[in-house]
Design an enzyme around this catalytic site. Structure first.
Site, mmCIF file in Angstrom:
data_model
loop_
_atom_site.group_PDB
_atom_site.id
_atom_site.type_symbol
_atom_site.label_atom_id
_atom_site.label_comp_id
_atom_site.label_asym_id
_atom_site.label_seq_id
_atom_site.Cartn_x
_atom_site.Cartn_y
_atom_site.Cartn_z
ATOM 1 N N LYS A 66 0.829 -1.221 0.000
ATOM 2 C CA LYS A 66 0.000 0.000 0.000
ATOM 3 C C LYS A 66 0.860 1.267 0.000
ATOM 4 O O LYS A 66 0.701 2.138 -0.849
ATOM 5 C CB LYS A 66 -0.941 0.031 1.231
ATOM 6 C CG LYS A 66 -1.908 -1.135 1.314
ATOM 7 C CD LYS A 66 -2.876 -0.967 2.475
ATOM 8 C CE LYS A 66 -2.252 -1.001 3.868
ATOM 9 N NZ LYS A 66 -1.742 -2.308 4.289
ATOM 10 N N ARG A 108 -1.069 -8.924 13.079
ATOM 11 C CA ARG A 108 -1.624 -7.911 12.177
ATOM 12 C C ARG A 108 -2.372 -8.558 11.014
ATOM 13 O O ARG A 108 -3.407 -8.042 10.577
ATOM 14 C CB ARG A 108 -0.501 -6.995 11.654
ATOM 15 C CG ARG A 108 -0.112 -5.920 12.691
ATOM 16 C CD ARG A 108 1.290 -5.395 12.500
ATOM 17 N NE ARG A 108 1.563 -4.841 11.202
ATOM 18 C CZ ARG A 108 2.772 -4.807 10.642
ATOM 19 N NH1 ARG A 108 3.822 -5.308 11.277
ATOM 20 N NH2 ARG A 108 2.937 -4.280 9.463
ATOM 21 N N ARG A 115 -10.162 0.839 8.354
ATOM 22 C CA ARG A 115 -9.753 -0.511 8.736
ATOM 23 C C ARG A 115 -10.861 -1.263 9.469
ATOM 24 O O ARG A 115 -10.665 -2.425 9.844
ATOM 25 C CB ARG A 115 -8.520 -0.442 9.635
ATOM 26 C CG ARG A 115 -7.200 -0.641 8.871
ATOM 27 C CD ARG A 115 -6.035 -0.427 9.819
ATOM 28 N NE ARG A 115 -4.887 -1.205 9.472
ATOM 29 C CZ ARG A 115 -3.764 -0.684 8.940
ATOM 30 N NH1 ARG A 115 -3.670 0.600 8.696
ATOM 31 N NH2 ARG A 115 -2.741 -1.460 8.681
ATOM 32 N N ARG A 157 10.715 -1.169 11.634
ATOM 33 C CA ARG A 157 9.588 -0.872 12.519
ATOM 34 C C ARG A 157 9.492 -1.902 13.639
ATOM 35 O O ARG A 157 9.680 -3.082 13.409
ATOM 36 C CB ARG A 157 8.294 -0.876 11.701
ATOM 37 C CG ARG A 157 7.891 0.498 11.240
ATOM 38 C CD ARG A 157 6.784 0.462 10.235
ATOM 39 N NE ARG A 157 5.606 -0.281 10.682
ATOM 40 C CZ ARG A 157 4.488 -0.367 9.965
ATOM 41 N NH1 ARG A 157 4.401 0.231 8.796
ATOM 42 N NH2 ARG A 157 3.467 -1.058 10.412
ATOM 43 N N ARG A 166 11.745 -5.474 5.740
ATOM 44 C CA ARG A 166 11.362 -4.108 5.366
ATOM 45 C C ARG A 166 12.128 -3.071 6.182
ATOM 46 O O ARG A 166 12.445 -3.284 7.343
ATOM 47 C CB ARG A 166 9.858 -3.941 5.616
ATOM 48 C CG ARG A 166 9.365 -2.530 5.427
ATOM 49 C CD ARG A 166 7.890 -2.479 5.224
ATOM 50 N NE ARG A 166 7.151 -2.549 6.484
ATOM 51 C CZ ARG A 166 5.838 -2.329 6.553
ATOM 52 N NH1 ARG A 166 5.141 -2.105 5.458
ATOM 53 N NH2 ARG A 166 5.218 -2.401 7.708
HETATM 54 P P1 ADP Z 1 0.676 -2.043 7.845
HETATM 55 O O1 ADP Z 1 2.063 -2.199 7.348
HETATM 56 O O2 ADP Z 1 0.298 -3.129 8.795
HETATM 57 O O3 ADP Z 1 -0.354 -1.793 6.782
HETATM 58 P P2 ADP Z 1 0.377 0.692 8.969
HETATM 59 O O4 ADP Z 1 1.641 1.458 8.972
HETATM 60 O O5 ADP Z 1 -0.687 1.082 8.005
HETATM 61 O O6 ADP Z 1 0.759 -0.837 8.852
HETATM 62 O O7 ADP Z 1 -0.271 0.742 10.453
HETATM 63 C C1 ADP Z 1 0.496 0.429 11.593
HETATM 64 C C2 ADP Z 1 -0.404 0.320 12.817
HETATM 65 O O8 ADP Z 1 -1.083 1.572 13.050
HETATM 66 C C3 ADP Z 1 -1.526 -0.700 12.728
HETATM 67 O O9 ADP Z 1 -1.071 -2.008 13.044
HETATM 68 C C4 ADP Z 1 -2.507 -0.141 13.774
HETATM 69 O O10 ADP Z 1 -2.062 -0.421 15.099
HETATM 70 C C5 ADP Z 1 -2.395 1.349 13.555
HETATM 71 N N1 ADP Z 1 -3.371 1.831 12.571
HETATM 72 C C6 ADP Z 1 -3.091 2.328 11.333
HETATM 73 N N2 ADP Z 1 -4.223 2.669 10.679
HETATM 74 C C7 ADP Z 1 -5.260 2.373 11.509
HETATM 75 C C8 ADP Z 1 -6.681 2.481 11.411
HETATM 76 N N3 ADP Z 1 -7.279 2.948 10.320
HETATM 77 N N4 ADP Z 1 -7.411 2.055 12.475
HETATM 78 C C9 ADP Z 1 -6.832 1.592 13.588
HETATM 79 N N5 ADP Z 1 -5.514 1.445 13.738
HETATM 80 C C10 ADP Z 1 -4.709 1.831 12.722
#
Ligand code: ADP
Ligand code: ZN
Length: 221
Positions: free
Chosen positions: A17, A170, A92, A159, A126
């Site tokens: 993404k 996740r 989400r 991360r 990553r």
């Molecule tokens: P990923 O690589 O898992 O897509 P992101 O960087 O988008 O990770 O998100 C990292 C973390 O931030 C998620 O695991 C969650 O804890 C939190 N987070 C991000 N976006 C949302 C959302 N829309 N609703 C709730 N928690 C979120």
């Protein structure tokens, strides 16, 4: 060219993404709103909100909807691109999708599908830029200089939620809480563009070109 693109980029963690959104941003001039990046920034600020958010992110759990929606509203209010925006990591949950409906009309959902084994391998290798959030991979998407961001010269880091245990959690959260949103958008007849990734070393440009072609077909670019 039409006025604005309002898109959601959707898929499991590690589906690309952020990587694709960053390239689509360059090509289309849209604003990218990445919830994960925003939360990592908030955590860095070490406020009360930051400490609350940290507890969820560290465990791979979702931040509560009311917090997320408030943060998104504020960020969207600051968006200045006339070309529109791509949402990465939002919505989400179904409740977030419902809240979004009151804020903006989404034109298209770009869905990325990737087998679990690729997700796990990708996320474990990553690296992220501390400064601008650009995504790299020490095996498949190397920066020109090791440990340094091509875009801004920032330092790359791993991360804290990219560990095998949290990655698994996740993926579980995605399957249980996030994936059902797809049906929600199907029912609303929002156009869907799907890109399937089958190999871990596929260059991001391949996906980006295919997504751009699909958006053109829908007359969205
Ligand atoms: P990923 O690589 O898992 O897509 P992101 O960087 O988008 O990770 O998100 C990292 C973390 O931030 C998620 O695991 C969650 O804890 C939190 N987070 C991000 N976006 C949302 C959302 N829309 N609703 C709730 N928690 C979120
Ligand atoms: Zn950078």
């Amino acid at each position: 060219m039409r006025g604005q693109l309002k898109a959601i980029i959707f898929g499991p963690p590690g589906s690309g993404k952020g990587t694709y959104a960053s390239r689509l941003q360059t090509k289309l001039g849209v604003d990218v709103i990445a919830m994960g990046d925003i939360f990592r920034e908030i955590i860095g600020e070490e406020t009360q909100l930051g400490r609350k958010v940290k507890g969820f992110v560290e465990k791979g759990l979702l931040v509560p909807d009311d917090v997320v929606v408030e943060v998104l509203k504020q960020r969207l209010g600051k968006s200045s691109s006339k070309r529109g925006f791509i949402l990465d990591g939002f919505p989400r949950t179904i409740d977030q999708a419902k809240a979004l409906e009151k804020i903006a009309n989404i034109d298209v959902v770009v869905l990325l599908t990737v087998p679990d084994r690729i997700i796990i391998e990708r996320l474990s290798t990553r690296r992220i830029c501390k400064k601008c959030g650009e995504v790299y991979n020490i095996r498949y998407l190397k920066p020109k200089v090791e440990g340094v961001c091509d875009k801004c010269g920032g330092q790359l880091y791993q991360r804290s939620d990219d560990t095998p245990k949290v990655i698994k959690d996740r993926i579980g959260v995605y399957e249980r809480q996030t994936q059902p949103i797809l049906q929600y958008y199907k029912d609303k007849k929002i156009p869907l563009v799907e890109f399937k990734c089958e190999s871990i070393d596929m260059p991001p440009e391949v996906a980006v070109e295919e997504i751009l072609r699909a958006l053109e077909k829908l007359r969205l670019t």
